[in-house]
Scaffold this active site. Structure first.
Site, PDB file in Angstrom:
ATOM      1  N   CYS A 280       0.837  -1.205   0.000  1.00 27.41           N
ATOM      2  CA  CYS A 280       0.000   0.000   0.000  1.00 27.41           C
ATOM      3  C   CYS A 280       0.873   1.256   0.000  1.00 27.41           C
ATOM      4  CB  CYS A 280      -0.979  -0.058   1.169  1.00 27.41           C
ATOM      5  SG  CYS A 280      -2.313   1.144   1.046  1.00 27.41           S
TER       6      CYS A 280
ATOM      7  N   HIS B 126      -3.481  -5.609   0.926  1.00 26.63           N
ATOM      8  CA  HIS B 126      -2.781  -5.854   2.194  1.00 26.63           C
ATOM      9  C   HIS B 126      -2.694  -7.354   2.523  1.00 26.63           C
ATOM     10  CE1 HIS B 126      -2.426  -1.741   3.838  1.00 26.63           C
ATOM     11  NE2 HIS B 126      -3.484  -1.495   3.083  1.00 26.63           N
TER      12      HIS B 126
ATOM     13  N   GLU C  28      -0.742  -8.671   4.641  1.00 24.07           N
ATOM     14  CA  GLU C  28      -0.484  -8.816   6.085  1.00 24.07           C
ATOM     15  C   GLU C  28      -1.781  -8.735   6.891  1.00 24.07           C
ATOM     16  OE1 GLU C  28      -0.640  -6.071   4.659  1.00 24.07           O
ATOM     17  OE2 GLU C  28      -0.689  -4.345   6.022  1.00 24.07           O
TER      18      GLU C  28
END
Lengths: 63, 237
Positions: free
Chosen positions: B86, B203, B205
């Site tokens: 991002c 994302h 994660e």
């Protein structure tokens, strides 16, 4: 923005876009030196050449 | 796998990345301050999501000129693995480590939702545990995620296999409706020419535990772990 302008009755408005306007004070001996440093700043930080163009104007001021 | 997560002023997914590496993968992870000048000893450097420097000037522009980025540049040039997520992706493009730029979403609105991306190249250290054309569900949360590169650069990226992730629908088709931000060619993530620097807007994660709604992002970190383990074996052998 374009729609708003048309809604206000401004006919013939097309291609409205928002850009960026930056102002800075720069100490320099000559206009040429100021211009050269300004271009360097524009290319290395102030603009992203992949997506942006820039132009500049210089105004001499006494501080 | 020894990971470093860079913390810039305004990073806000640094904790997510740290948590995933430490608590889910059970691997070594350290926060790295943006004024740090050495990245010795790390296998992987993560540039996390967030709004570095309040996105002043352009997203990622100020963070790209911090001292740690000189170290990231040297780390990348010597073959170190760098993952930008991002805002981290935006920082990497601004730093010139990845081609192209991220512009304002075509909707002009912040987009915060789950998306599907297809893995376009599974031969990289970041993707080698994924199957061909594997589709991952991950969240996006950004206002400036519209990937742009000039046509000749896009051609090169496609030809060199540098388009790594592409927005697709649930069936894996790269249709316009699946593109959350107007990115060129539905591009969600790219790599550098050497394949050791990758950036993506979604994302992974935040898609590493069932409680978060998806574990699809894990394949990226598992790939990195596998690659680093393999490298250690080579070194010690």
């Amino acid at each position: 923005m374009e729609n708003s302008l048309q809604a206000l009755g401004f006919a013939g408005v097309k291609g409205v876009r928002v850009g960026k306007y930056l102002e800075l004070f720069l100490e320099a001996e000559t206009r040429e030196e100021a211009a050269a440093r300004l271009k360097d700043m524009a290319e290395r930080l102030l603009s992203n050449p992949v997506i942006e163009d820039y132009n500049y104007s210089l105004q001499e001021v006494k501080l | 796998m020894n990971c470093g997560v860079i913390v810039f002023p305004g990073s806000n997914c640094d904790l997510d990345a740290y948590h995933l590496v430490r608590d889910v993968l059970k691997e070594e992870v350290t926060y790295i301050d943006y004024e740090e000048r050495s990245l010795q000893g790390f296998d992987v450097i993560i540039l996390p999501g967030g709004f570095t420097y309040g996105d002043y000037l352009r997203s990622g522009a100020i963070a790209a000129r911090t001292p740690v980025m000189e170290a990231v540049n040297r780390f990348a040039c010597s073959g170190g693995l760098v993952l930008g997520i991002c805002n981290g992706f935006q920082v990497l493009t601004e730093a010139g480590l990845l081609p192209g730029a991220l512009c304002r979403n075509d909707s002009l609105q912040f987009r915060c939702r789950q998306v599907y991306v297809r893995i376009e190249n599974n031969s990289l250290p970041f993707t080698n545990k994924a199957s061909t054309d594997q589709v991952l569900m991950m969240p996006v949360a950004h206002g400036d995620g519209s990937y742009y590169a000039p046509p000749e650069v896009l051609q090169d990226l496609e030809a060199n296999g540098q388009v790594i992730f592409r927005y697709v629908d649930q069936r894996g088709e790269a249709v316009k409706a699946a593109n959350p931000n107007g990115s060129c060619e539905n591009i969600a993530g790219v790599s550098n020419r050497a394949g050791n620097v990758v950036g993506l807007m979604p994302h992974p994660e935040r898609a590493g535990e069932a409680v978060l709604g998806s574990t699809d992002g894990l394949v990226i970190f598992e790939s990195l772990r596998g690659y680093c383990k393999g490298r250690e074996v080579l070194k010690s052998g």
